[in-house]
Design a protein around this motif. Structure first.
Motif, mmCIF file in Angstrom:
data_model
loop_
_atom_site.group_PDB
_atom_site.id
_atom_site.type_symbol
_atom_site.label_atom_id
_atom_site.label_comp_id
_atom_site.label_asym_id
_atom_site.label_seq_id
_atom_site.Cartn_x
_atom_site.Cartn_y
_atom_site.Cartn_z
ATOM 1 N N ARG A 29 59.808 -49.121 45.508
ATOM 2 C CA ARG A 29 58.387 -49.062 45.148
ATOM 3 C C ARG A 29 58.182 -49.693 43.791
ATOM 4 N N GLU A 30 56.772 -49.887 43.296
ATOM 5 C CA GLU A 30 56.515 -50.292 42.121
ATOM 6 C C GLU A 30 55.369 -49.243 41.504
ATOM 7 N N GLU A 32 52.547 -49.942 40.020
ATOM 8 C CA GLU A 32 51.332 -50.576 40.649
ATOM 9 C C GLU A 32 50.942 -49.968 41.929
ATOM 10 N N GLN A 33 51.767 -49.828 42.807
ATOM 11 C CA GLN A 33 51.576 -49.292 44.227
ATOM 12 C C GLN A 33 51.169 -47.815 44.032
ATOM 13 N N PRO A 36 47.516 -47.597 40.559
ATOM 14 C CA PRO A 36 47.041 -48.923 40.121
ATOM 15 C C PRO A 36 46.630 -48.750 38.409
ATOM 16 N N VAL A 64 51.276 -42.348 46.465
ATOM 17 C CA VAL A 64 50.175 -42.412 45.463
ATOM 18 C C VAL A 64 50.028 -41.308 44.656
#
Length: 270
Positions: A29-30, A32-33, A36, A64
């Motif tokens: 994952r990153e 930004e995911q 945001p 998230v």
């Protein structure tokens, strides 16, 4: 790392962001995911509650920073798995690794004539999305009434805030707090040091436990020895399961802060 993923701010080159990018990369994952960059609420949550995202690999962090619905929370909690027990008559649910570590810590404490028990019953551990909305309102609504009474907010302003979607309420509250209009229980500090914004709590991740015995330094030592640490400034009873030894925390981008004799490990975002 691609040019698009290069850190673009001072905070994103900080020890925490370096460690977080590494932790997320191992999970495919990153950042930004997760949070945001254009969402200031998500990034604020990451900085205040983000220790759980750099825990040991046996910990399952949320996908998230801010869950948006009960369904989304339920799907995550089912995927992460949860273990159940009863402590002092309260049903406690945590991720399996967190529960195992808590029960081992409690056994050590009890062998020394101490105990580790849940503060405020069942909600000391797992919470659902609606729990976080209810707890948010327990701070947000009284503070709104207070600031209206003393003239810092007008009645039309307060009425507008009451009917905003929760995500927008949080953003506006954080903006008001920059002007000294605080929404914590004692109205002296940010609401995020008093209660998590809806959908953001470490309790949703089932990686948090609020302990009655937080003032006992020996209990804090026992919990730390089993991977449980205080990671949210000003929330003294709140412990986060990271599944790490204390000497591993700096390499995970966390810094040690001592407040009133209690040690917190918080994201080092520069």
């Amino acid at each position: 790392m691609t040019k698009a993923n290069q850190p673009t701010t001072v905070s994103e080159m900080s020890p925490y962001y370096v460690a977080l990018r590494s932790a997320l990369q191992r999970r495919g994952r990153e950042i930004e995911q997760l949070c945001p960059p254009e969402d200031p609420v998500a990034r604020r949550v990451l900085h205040d509650y983000g220790a759980m995202f750099v825990g040991a690999e046996l910990v399952q962090p949320p996908p998230v920073c801010v869950f948006s619905s009960e369904e989304q929370v339920a799907d995550f909690q089912q995927a992460a798995g949860r273990a159940k027990t009863t402590i002092d008559g309260a049903a406690i649910e945590l991720q399996p690794a967190a529960m195992s570590a808590l029960l081992k810590a409690r056994a050590v404490a009890r062998a020394q004539g101490r105990d580790i028990t849940p503060r405020d019953g069942t909600e000391a551990a797992r919470r659902n999305f609606q729990d976080t909305v209810r707890l948010w309102n327990s701070r947000f609504l009284p503070a709104l009434d207070h600031w209206t009474r003393v003239g810092r907010l007008t009645s039309p302003q307060a009425d507008r805030l009451r009917v905003l979607p929760v995500r927008d309420q949080v953003a506006e509250v954080l903006g008001l707090e920059r002007d000294g209009i605080f929404f914590s229980k004692d109205l002296s500090k940010s609401v995020l040091y008093s209660i998590a914004a809806p959908g953001t709590s470490q309790h949703i991740a089932m990686l948090a436990f609020d302990a009655n015995e937080f003032l006992d330094p020996r209990v804090r030592e026992i919990l730390a020895a089993h991977g449980w640490f205080q990671t949210v400034l000003s929330d003294l009873p709140h412990f986060t399961f990271l599944g790490l030894n204390e000497d591993q925390l700096p390499e995970r981008g966390l810094k040690r802060i001592e407040v009133a004799g209690q040690v917190f490990w918080i994201p080092d975002v520069g």
